[in-house]
Write an enzyme that holds these catalytic residues in place. Sequence first.
Site, PDB file in Angstrom:
ATOM      1  N   ARG A  92     -12.381  -3.620  -7.445  1.00  0.00           N
ATOM      2  CA  ARG A  92     -12.248  -4.573  -6.346  1.00  0.00           C
ATOM      3  C   ARG A  92     -13.635  -4.895  -5.803  1.00  0.00           C
ATOM      4  O   ARG A  92     -14.460  -4.015  -5.608  1.00  0.00           O
ATOM      5  CB  ARG A  92     -11.387  -4.002  -5.224  1.00  0.00           C
ATOM      6  N   ASP A 106       1.294  -5.292   8.149  1.00  0.00           N
ATOM      7  CA  ASP A 106       0.156  -4.386   8.007  1.00  0.00           C
ATOM      8  C   ASP A 106      -1.095  -5.250   7.843  1.00  0.00           C
ATOM      9  O   ASP A 106      -1.195  -6.033   6.884  1.00  0.00           O
ATOM     10  CB  ASP A 106       0.375  -3.483   6.781  1.00  0.00           C
ATOM     11  N   TYR A 143     -11.431   0.927  10.166  1.00  0.00           N
ATOM     12  CA  TYR A 143     -12.598   1.410   9.412  1.00  0.00           C
ATOM     13  C   TYR A 143     -12.959   0.520   8.224  1.00  0.00           C
ATOM     14  O   TYR A 143     -13.927   0.782   7.530  1.00  0.00           O
ATOM     15  CB  TYR A 143     -12.403   2.861   8.949  1.00  0.00           C
ATOM     16  N   LYS A 144     -12.166  -0.540   7.980  1.00  0.00           N
ATOM     17  CA  LYS A 144     -12.499  -1.446   6.874  1.00  0.00           C
ATOM     18  C   LYS A 144     -13.403  -2.550   7.421  1.00  0.00           C
ATOM     19  O   LYS A 144     -14.551  -2.277   7.744  1.00  0.00           O
ATOM     20  CB  LYS A 144     -11.207  -1.945   6.240  1.00  0.00           C
ATOM     21  N   PHE A 201       0.852  -1.194   0.000  1.00  0.00           N
ATOM     22  CA  PHE A 201       0.000   0.000   0.000  1.00  0.00           C
ATOM     23  C   PHE A 201       0.893   1.252   0.000  1.00  0.00           C
ATOM     24  O   PHE A 201       1.913   1.284   0.673  1.00  0.00           O
ATOM     25  CB  PHE A 201      -0.880  -0.039   1.250  1.00  0.00           C
TER      26      PHE A 201
HETATM   27  C1  LIG Z   1      -6.290   1.216   4.126  1.00  0.00           C
HETATM   28  C2  LIG Z   1      -4.840   0.938   4.315  1.00  0.00           C
HETATM   29  C3  LIG Z   1      -3.998   1.856   4.949  1.00  0.00           C
HETATM   30  C4  LIG Z   1      -4.552   3.174   5.384  1.00  0.00           C
HETATM   31  O1  LIG Z   1      -3.735   3.934   6.208  1.00  0.00           O
HETATM   32  P1  LIG Z   1      -4.360   5.253   6.848  1.00  0.00           P
HETATM   33  O2  LIG Z   1      -3.293   5.813   7.672  1.00  0.00           O
HETATM   34  O3  LIG Z   1      -5.580   4.842   7.612  1.00  0.00           O
HETATM   35  O4  LIG Z   1      -4.761   6.160   5.721  1.00  0.00           O
HETATM   36  C5  LIG Z   1      -2.678   1.490   5.151  1.00  0.00           C
HETATM   37  N1  LIG Z   1      -2.198   0.299   4.722  1.00  0.00           N
HETATM   38  C6  LIG Z   1      -2.994  -0.600   4.095  1.00  0.00           C
HETATM   39  C7  LIG Z   1      -2.452  -1.923   3.660  1.00  0.00           C
HETATM   40  C8  LIG Z   1      -4.328  -0.301   3.862  1.00  0.00           C
HETATM   41  O5  LIG Z   1      -5.106  -1.172   3.230  1.00  0.00           O
END
Ligand SMILES: *Cc1c(COP(=O)(O)O)cnc(C)c1O
Length: 403
Positions: free
Chosen positions: A377, A203, A228-229, A126
Site C-alpha cells: 500500500r 469506520d 494515529y493514521k 478491517f
Molecule cells: C487502523 C484501523 C482500525 C484500528 O483499530 P484499533 O482499535 O486502533 O487497533 C480499525 N478499523 C479500520 C478500518 C482501520 O483502518
Amino acid sequence: MSLDPAPLDAADPLAAFSEQFLAPDDFDVISYLDGNSLGRPLKATAALLASFVRDQWGGRLIRGWTDEWLEWPITLGDRLGRVALGAAAGQTVIADSTTVLIYKLARAAVDARPGRNRVVLDTDNFPTDRYVLEGIAAERGLELVWIETDPVTGIEPSQVAEVVDERTALVLFSHVAYRSGWLAAVPEITRIAHDAGALAMWDLCHSAGSVPIFLDKWGVDMAVGCTYKYLNGGPGAPAFAYLASHLLGSVRQPIWGWMGHRASFEMGPGYEPAAGSRALLSGTPPILAMVPLHANLDMLEEAGIGAVREKSLLLTGYALEIADEWLAPHGVEVVSPRDPARRGGHITLKRAGFDKLLDPLWERGVIPDYRRPDGLRIGPAPLSTSFAEVHRGLSVLRSLLEK
Ligand SMILES: *Cc1c(COP(=O)(O)O)cnc(C)c1O
C-alpha cells in the site's frame, strides 16, 4: 509523459507544511509511504509532550484533572468534529481504541433496535470491525449478514439495498476500504439503511484527516475512527466516537464506567449516564496520549481538509502514473480505484513476491505498507509527503524489481 516531481512540488500550496514535521533527513528514511498506518510526528508534538510532562503532569499533578484534563475528551472531540468530521459540538469524544468504541457503539445500536436481529457488514472490512461484530452477534444472539465486496473496489449502495430490511438493526462499513482505498458513498448507503429503519455506523480510520467528512449533513448515526493514521496522533493514540445528537439520550453504550457517570466524583451507588457525549466515556481518559492531537488539529485546521484532499488525489494520481509507467512492465497490478471520486488516500499495488521486497525496501529507507500476501500500500500523507518523496520511493521499488 513526464514523471518529474519538481513542477508538482513547486506548484503545491501545502509544500511548506512538511517543515512542521520531524525531518525525514534526520533519520534513515528517504521515502515514507505509510501515512495511512502511522502518521509522522510534528516538531510541535515533541515540544508539547516535553512541556506537558514537566509543567502539567509535574507541576499541576492531580490539579490537572480539574484544570482541564477531564474536559479534553469532550473539547478535543468537538474540535476534531469541527475540523475534520463535519460534526457540530456535543457529539464527538476522544477515548479508548477504535476496537473498543466499535463495540460500545455497535452494542448500543443493536440494543436500540429491539426486535431486529440482523447486522450487515462486508467481507473486506478491517478485521477488528468484523471480529467485534462477530462477538456482539454471539453475545446477543444476532445474525450477521455478509456482503461480499470486491477487494479491488468496495461496498456499493445497491449491495446494501439488496440485504437491508425490517430485520436489520445496524449496518457497519468503512468510509475508505483499508485494502483497496475505495471511497464508499456514505450519504447514499446511510439513506438506504435508514429507509429500512436500521442505524448506520461508519469506520473513518482511513478517511479522517485525509478525506472531507460531513457526518451531520450525511445523517450518519454513529462513527468511529483512529487518530494515529492521517491525524498523526502517535502509536496507539486514542480513538474517536461520534454519536448523532438525536440519539444521545436514547442510545446507551454498554461499558458503564465512572467517567461516563453523571457525577463521576460523587462515587454514588448506581450508574446514571452523563448528559450528552460524555456518556460515551467509560474509564480514565488517556491524557498523555491526547497531547499530540492539540498540535495536529492546529496544523489540519490551518491547512484545511479540502486542500489536504486535493493534494492527496494529486499524490495518489502521481503514484498511479508511476505504477503504470515503471512498475506495470514488471508485473505490478494496481488494485485500487482509478476514479478520483471513488479513491481514498492510498492505493494498493499487487505482485507475487512483494513479501521478499519488504526487507530490501526498508534497508534502503523506503517504507510502504505491506499487506499479506502480495499487496504494497502506498499511502502518502499530504501534509508531510512531497511528490519527490513518492518518486524516490517508487524508483527504489522499480530498481529492486529490475534485479
Ligand atoms: C487502523 C484501523 C482500525 C484500528 O483499530 P484499533 O482499535 O486502533 O487497533 C480499525 N478499523 C479500520 C478500518 C482501520 O483502518
